[in-house]
Design a protein around this motif. Structure first.
Motif, PDB file in Angstrom:
ATOM      1  N   CYS A   1      -4.515  -4.602  -0.356  1.00 15.83           N
ATOM      2  CA  CYS A   1      -3.776  -4.715   0.898  1.00 15.83           C
ATOM      3  C   CYS A   1      -3.665  -6.179   1.332  1.00 15.83           C
ATOM      4  O   CYS A   1      -4.600  -6.968   1.178  1.00 15.83           O
TER       5      CYS A   1
ATOM      6  N   ASP B   1      -2.662  -4.697  -6.228  1.00 15.78           N
ATOM      7  CA  ASP B   1      -2.558  -3.528  -5.371  1.00 15.78           C
ATOM      8  C   ASP B   1      -3.435  -3.616  -4.126  1.00 15.78           C
ATOM      9  O   ASP B   1      -3.515  -2.669  -3.345  1.00 15.78           O
TER      10      ASP B   1
ATOM     11  N   LYS C   1       5.717   1.418  -8.803  1.00  8.94           N
ATOM     12  CA  LYS C   1       5.044   0.301  -9.472  1.00  8.94           C
ATOM     13  C   LYS C   1       5.899  -0.266 -10.596  1.00  8.94           C
ATOM     14  O   LYS C   1       6.157  -1.459 -10.650  1.00  8.94           O
TER      15      LYS C   1
ATOM     16  N   ARG D   1       0.973   3.799  -3.102  1.00  5.14           N
ATOM     17  CA  ARG D   1       0.150   4.994  -2.933  1.00  5.14           C
ATOM     18  C   ARG D   1       0.894   6.193  -2.368  1.00  5.14           C
ATOM     19  O   ARG D   1       0.502   7.334  -2.604  1.00  5.14           O
ATOM     20  N   GLU D   2       1.948   5.947  -1.595  1.00  2.00           N
ATOM     21  CA  GLU D   2       2.700   7.070  -1.040  1.00  2.00           C
ATOM     22  C   GLU D   2       3.983   7.351  -1.808  1.00  2.00           C
ATOM     23  O   GLU D   2       4.368   8.507  -1.974  1.00  2.00           O
TER      24      GLU D   2
ATOM     25  N   CYS E   1       0.823  -1.215   0.000  1.00  2.00           N
ATOM     26  CA  CYS E   1       0.000   0.000   0.000  1.00  2.00           C
ATOM     27  C   CYS E   1       0.852   1.258   0.000  1.00  2.00           C
ATOM     28  O   CYS E   1       0.617   2.190  -0.771  1.00  2.00           O
ATOM     29  N   SER E   2       1.845   1.309   0.885  1.00  2.00           N
ATOM     30  CA  SER E   2       2.660   2.513   1.010  1.00  2.00           C
ATOM     31  C   SER E   2       3.557   2.722  -0.208  1.00  2.00           C
ATOM     32  O   SER E   2       3.718   3.853  -0.676  1.00  2.00           O
TER      33      SER E   2
ATOM     34  N   ASN F   1       4.608   6.032  -4.981  1.00  2.00           N
ATOM     35  CA  ASN F   1       4.367   5.903  -6.427  1.00  2.00           C
ATOM     36  C   ASN F   1       5.309   4.891  -7.089  1.00  2.00           C
ATOM     37  O   ASN F   1       5.810   5.114  -8.194  1.00  2.00           O
TER      38      ASN F   1
END
Length: 256
Positions: free
Chosen positions: A176, A174, A152, A147-148, A143-144, A150
């Motif tokens: 959790c 993606d 990927k 989403r935090e 998750c981090s 970026n």
């Protein structure tokens, strides 16, 4: 692009230090091969995320200040974890925003903070470390990291150059895993259900190896797989890129 000989400080993370030091050694190896001068500040401690997630802002702020002081003398700070990286990059500036002395220092450090694969691929311009591994893998986006930080494409681009490695994407990569730091302790039943769903998507790929860039996720999923009797191995992406796959997989250390 990174200048040759840039001085990089490795933020080891608590979990790596206590449970899987090989990830830290792998990170150092990769950074040095990318042309960096690497230091590991001895004064580093926890990034403060557990306290922050539990609402203990005073402890989180104290740890943030300690981390800023330990790392601000370096060109970059790199963590083999999107979770700790996200704490430093996004939450430190928020925590210390009203502190006239520490707020600007936290913001300056945040601008130089990167997740490991992101730094190697995007700042160092690395694509191939010459690693080899005959395995069928799938990759979990924490998750981090996603989403935090970026992150990927970077780990996938690096894994694409590992000779013999086949990558099959899982459904809901993606989603959790259910770890969430203190979440898995506070809500174990919900966490276990989320982990079970993630493991099911891993199994559907037919992969024999699960990779990710955050040890918390990997330990959580390795534990669930072990309880379920799964034969899927679990490793940190840094260990594969550094060619350190002769070590027992995560969750199998006690069996060695």
């Amino acid at each position: 692009m990174l200048k040759p000989g840039a001085h990089v400080a490795l933020f080891v993370t608590c979990l790596v230090d206590l449970f899987r030091p090989s990830i830290g050694f792998a990170a150092v190896k990769l950074l040095e091969e990318a042309g960096c001068r690497v230091s590991v500040p001895e004064s580093q401690t926890c990034c403060g995320q557990p306290a922050y997630n539990s609402g203990d802002r005073e402890t989180a702020m104290a740890l943030a200040r300690r981390t800023v002081a330990a790392f601000e003398g370096f060109d970059f700070i790199v963590a083999p974890s999107g979770s700790c990286g996200g704490m430093i990059k996004h939450h430190y500036p928020q925590l210390l925003a009203e502190d006239a002395a520490w707020g600007p220092r936290a913001a300056a450090l945040a601008a130089r903070t990167f997740e490991l694969t992101q730094f190697l691929a995007e700042q160092c311009g690395m694509s191939d470390f010459g690693a080899r591994l005959q395995a069928h893998c799938t990759y979990h986006d924490s998750c981090s990291s996603l989403r935090e930080m970026n992150v990927k494409s970077a780990p996938r681009a690096l894994l694409a150059k590992v000779d013999g490695l086949k990558l099959t994407e899982m459904q809901e990569t993606d989603a959790c895993c259910g770890f969430g730091g203190t979440f898995c302790v506070k809500f174990p039943d919900v966490s276990n259900s989320m982990a079970a769903r993630k493991v099911a998507t891993v199994n559907e790929t037919g992969a024999d190896l699960l990779l990710a860039g955050d040890l918390g996720c990997l330990m959580n999923l390795a534990g669930k797989m072990k309880r379920d009797g799964s034969r899927v191995q679990v490793r940190h992406v840094a260990e594969v890129l550094a060619g350190m796959t002769d070590l027992p997989a995560i969750g199998e250390e006690s069996q060695s």
